[in-house]
Design a protein around this motif. Sequence first.
Motif: not given
Length: 359
Positions: A147-148, A255-262, A287-297
Amino acid sequence: MHTETATPPPGQAEDWRTLVDTERLAAWMQARGLGSGPVSDVQLLAGGTQNMLLRLRRGPLQVVLRRPSRHPRAGADETMRREARVLAALAGTPVAHPALIAACDDPTVLGTCFYLMQPVQGFNPSMGLPPLHAGDATLRRRMGLAMVDAIAALGMLDAQALGLGDFGRPAGFLERQVARWRSQLQAYAQCDGWPGPAALPGVAEVGAWLEQQRPQAGAPGLLHGDFHLSNVMFRHDSAELAAVVDWELSTLGDPLLDLGWLIATWPAPDGSHHIAHRVQPWEGFATADELIARYAERSTRDLSAVRWYTVLACYKLGIVLEGSHARACAGLAPAATGQRLHQAAVGLLHKAHRLMAGG
């Protein structure tokens, strides 16, 4: 929100025959070389509170028709046009989506604008996990990461090259958000019986915090606008996405609003979800933290203000969902649906306050 593999909940199914004249639809399809003979095998699919989905067949051609519901919101025809436009533009991109077949921007055919898309072969996890996914925690972890990957890829697309350079107004996008959605909330006052903004405790405080803490926007890009578990379908044979669905809030902005929404809508540790049914088994999902880390990658965007985007998502989605409650108060939507989505809106605002407090 919808899944194309589900049937409508009891009491929520509209009589589609009063909204879709199959003879007129067949004539419209005939003029475009889409299938042959009469429309048949019509099935109402589970959908959102604002739109209707029908799977149908015309000769050898099977399609899904999407149109506004019986009591369309203001601007529903324009929403249909925008959805069809973005689906057409996404063809050939790495973002999984329902393939557009044809769109009708003439509301005289069926009473509203509508479009036809290819059926998606997939499932939504909120409606239950198939045995393959239910039995493999590694697959479930990959589902969240997929999803990310989708929203990161979407945000990197060249909107201008896709013909979507005028799809939104990215300049001042973040600056407009609170006023735009505060105005939306106030507009629900036209729905008789709705108790007013007081129905959402703390909504004004969330808006004020967002205005005070607003970050500088990054490079503009495409965003889905309503990205959460209920709006994706996964392949039956893997953890990859079959399609991202329900593009009615898509635009050109931050586009960061999509990440915030997720993150705002990501299920709790027990799999419970603000909007949809509990996902089980939930063990293994990222986890939510792992999703954020994935987006950063997957992206070069600055994620230092991800908490702000998550609060904005809670605020915006809460107000969107409250619209169904307001419409239900006026008898324009099922009462049970309105109450369920109102409780989801209240829960999102509570989450916003926890995030504002650093939780």
